[in-house]
Scaffold this motif. Structure first.
Motif, short mmCIF file in Angstrom:
data_model
loop_
_atom_site.label_atom_id
_atom_site.label_comp_id
_atom_site.label_asym_id
_atom_site.label_seq_id
_atom_site.Cartn_x
_atom_site.Cartn_y
_atom_site.Cartn_z
N PHE A 87 0.78 2.24 -30.24
CA PHE A 87 -0.18 2.18 -29.14
C PHE A 87 -0.67 0.50 -29.25
O PHE A 87 -1.02 -0.15 -30.26
CB PHE A 87 -1.56 2.85 -29.62
CG PHE A 87 -1.42 4.37 -29.06
CD1 PHE A 87 -1.80 4.70 -27.64
CD2 PHE A 87 -0.90 5.22 -29.86
CE1 PHE A 87 -1.84 5.91 -27.33
CE2 PHE A 87 -0.67 6.48 -29.34
CZ PHE A 87 -1.32 6.78 -27.85
N TRP A 143 -3.76 -1.74 -26.72
CA TRP A 143 -4.76 -1.82 -26.04
C TRP A 143 -4.67 -3.08 -25.28
O TRP A 143 -4.94 -4.23 -25.81
CB TRP A 143 -6.09 -1.50 -26.43
CG TRP A 143 -6.25 0.07 -26.85
CD1 TRP A 143 -6.75 0.92 -25.80
CD2 TRP A 143 -5.71 0.68 -27.93
NE1 TRP A 143 -6.52 2.40 -26.71
CE2 TRP A 143 -6.06 1.99 -27.54
CE3 TRP A 143 -5.02 0.24 -29.11
CZ2 TRP A 143 -5.87 2.98 -28.68
CZ3 TRP A 143 -4.71 1.21 -30.11
CH2 TRP A 143 -5.31 2.54 -29.69
N TYR A 145 -8.08 6.31 -20.96
CA TYR A 145 -7.53 7.43 -21.98
C TYR A 145 -6.70 8.46 -21.06
O TYR A 145 -7.00 8.53 -20.06
CB TYR A 145 -8.53 7.73 -22.79
CG TYR A 145 -9.30 9.20 -22.20
CD1 TYR A 145 -9.08 10.29 -22.49
CD2 TYR A 145 -10.44 8.57 -21.76
CE1 TYR A 145 -10.07 11.43 -21.95
CE2 TYR A 145 -11.44 9.47 -21.11
CZ TYR A 145 -11.11 10.85 -21.46
OH TYR A 145 -12.08 11.76 -20.85
N THR A 146 -5.79 9.09 -21.64
CA THR A 146 -5.03 10.07 -20.54
C THR A 146 -5.94 11.28 -20.31
O THR A 146 -6.29 11.40 -19.15
CB THR A 146 -3.73 10.34 -21.42
OG1 THR A 146 -3.92 11.01 -22.65
CG2 THR A 146 -2.85 9.42 -21.80
N SER A 203 -7.30 14.27 -25.94
CA SER A 203 -5.88 13.55 -26.30
C SER A 203 -6.13 12.66 -27.57
O SER A 203 -7.09 12.30 -27.72
CB SER A 203 -5.48 13.01 -25.21
OG SER A 203 -6.08 12.01 -24.79
N THR A 204 -4.64 12.39 -28.05
CA THR A 204 -4.62 11.41 -29.05
C THR A 204 -5.50 10.06 -28.62
O THR A 204 -6.20 9.37 -29.35
CB THR A 204 -3.47 11.16 -29.62
OG1 THR A 204 -2.77 12.30 -30.21
CG2 THR A 204 -3.38 9.93 -30.43
N SER A 205 -5.26 9.81 -27.33
CA SER A 205 -5.70 8.41 -26.77
C SER A 205 -6.95 8.28 -26.74
O SER A 205 -7.73 7.41 -26.66
CB SER A 205 -4.89 8.09 -25.39
OG SER A 205 -5.47 9.13 -24.52
N GLN A 206 -7.73 9.58 -26.50
CA GLN A 206 -9.31 9.47 -26.46
C GLN A 206 -9.90 9.27 -27.85
O GLN A 206 -10.65 8.56 -28.05
CB GLN A 206 -9.90 11.02 -25.92
CG GLN A 206 -11.10 11.00 -25.90
CD GLN A 206 -11.85 12.38 -25.69
OE1 GLN A 206 -10.98 13.43 -25.48
NE2 GLN A 206 -12.87 12.55 -25.27
N ALA A 230 -9.45 5.74 -28.75
CA ALA A 230 -10.39 4.80 -28.04
C ALA A 230 -11.50 4.57 -28.96
O ALA A 230 -12.18 3.72 -28.93
CB ALA A 230 -10.36 5.33 -26.78
N PHE A 284 -0.39 7.73 -19.37
CA PHE A 284 -0.44 6.16 -19.40
C PHE A 284 0.23 5.28 -18.29
O PHE A 284 -0.42 4.22 -18.32
CB PHE A 284 0.85 6.08 -20.82
CG PHE A 284 0.11 6.75 -21.90
CD1 PHE A 284 -1.02 6.23 -22.51
CD2 PHE A 284 0.72 7.95 -22.78
CE1 PHE A 284 -1.39 6.73 -23.65
CE2 PHE A 284 0.19 8.48 -23.73
CZ PHE A 284 -0.76 7.87 -24.48
N PRO A 323 -4.68 1.76 -22.74
CA PRO A 323 -3.68 2.05 -23.69
C PRO A 323 -2.19 1.90 -23.43
O PRO A 323 -2.21 3.02 -22.42
CB PRO A 323 -4.30 3.47 -24.36
CG PRO A 323 -4.59 4.12 -23.18
CD PRO A 323 -5.36 3.33 -22.27
N PRO A 365 1.25 2.60 -24.95
CA PRO A 365 2.19 2.98 -25.97
C PRO A 365 3.62 2.47 -25.71
O PRO A 365 4.09 2.08 -24.69
CB PRO A 365 2.41 4.57 -26.08
CG PRO A 365 2.16 4.95 -24.55
CD PRO A 365 1.24 3.77 -23.97
#
Length: 238
Positions: free
Chosen positions: A25, A27, A48-49, A53-56, A59, A81, A97, A99
């Motif tokens: 990841f 940013w 974020y997605t 989610s992992t991205s949340q 963040a 993404f 984000p 990746p």
């Protein structure tokens, strides 16, 4: 998802830790953005997605790394993404984000303000799991898969460009993008922990992953990780 399924009674066990950090990841923002570091994210829109989610979760951790709280910025759901990159282009968000391998594709177009490998602790983000029935019937096969994956990780370390070319063919990527992504992740180390693991269970990383999942509401209550793990399929040295 594996941990949640086990808690709900699924007959599966965690048998290996495959990805030990979230170093994929980055940013990023537009080159002309006034945002220089995570401390500048106050009042900004961060993509974020999807919820839970992992991205949340990441963040939130990125904001904390800058001494900020989640409510100090606006988290914007983009749905994916690629969609996040499009939202950044359209000015709907200030930071996205990105990746790997997307970052290797767009690294010359956007400016990074934060890298997970530099700011976030190791997290066992990808696990190997097996059901109880399969474990009883195909134990030797599972052991072979674990060992084959370990050999593949070693191959990537020793031959990153060739590994990138193989990945490019399988995933229909530009070879330069695939080589860059492999090189970036092979060389990545977070607090001394490499991105791709040998399969060895990394408890600290698992615990951090659970903490993040609780943070975004994907998990709740006490989690007994040790009861979810079965190490019988790992090579003796790990």
């Amino acid at each position: 998802a594996a941990i949640a399924a086990i808690r709900q009674g699924a007959d599966i066990k965690i048998i290996s830790s495959n990805v030990l950090t979230v170093a994929e990841f980055v940013w990023a923002t537009k080159p002309d953005s006034p945002i220089k570091t995570v401390k500048d994210l106050k009042g900004k829109k961060i993509g974020y997605t999807n919820p839970r989610s992992t991205s949340q979760g990441l963040a939130t951790l990125i904001l904390e790394a800058g001494g900020l709280k989640t409510e100090d910025a606006e988290l914007v759901k983009t749905g994916g993404f690629g969609e996040g990159v499009a939202a950044l282009d359209a000015g709907l968000i200030d930071v996205a984000p990105i990746p790997e391998p997307l970052w290797s594709k767009f690294k010359d177009k956007y400016r990074p303000i934060a890298r997970a490998s530099e700011l976030l602790p190791p997290m066992a983000n990808v696990l190997g799991v097996a059901s109880g029935a399969v474990a009883k019937e195909k134990g030797d096969f599972i052991r072979a898969v674990v060992r084959a994956r370990r050999r593949a990780v070693e191959f990537m370390k020793q031959h990153p460009e060739e590994a990138g070319d193989i990945i490019a063919k399988v995933y229909n990527l530009d070879p330069e993008v695939a080589r860059s992504a492999v090189k970036n992740l092979v060389e990545s180390s977070t607090n001394g922990i490499e991105y791709w693991g040998t399969g060895r269970i990394h408890m600290e990383g698992l615990e951090k992953a659970v903490e993040v999942q609780k943070m975004i509401g994907a998990l709740s209550g006490d989690i007994d990780l040790k009861s979810m793990i079965d190490t019988q399929f790992l090579p003796d040295d790990i």
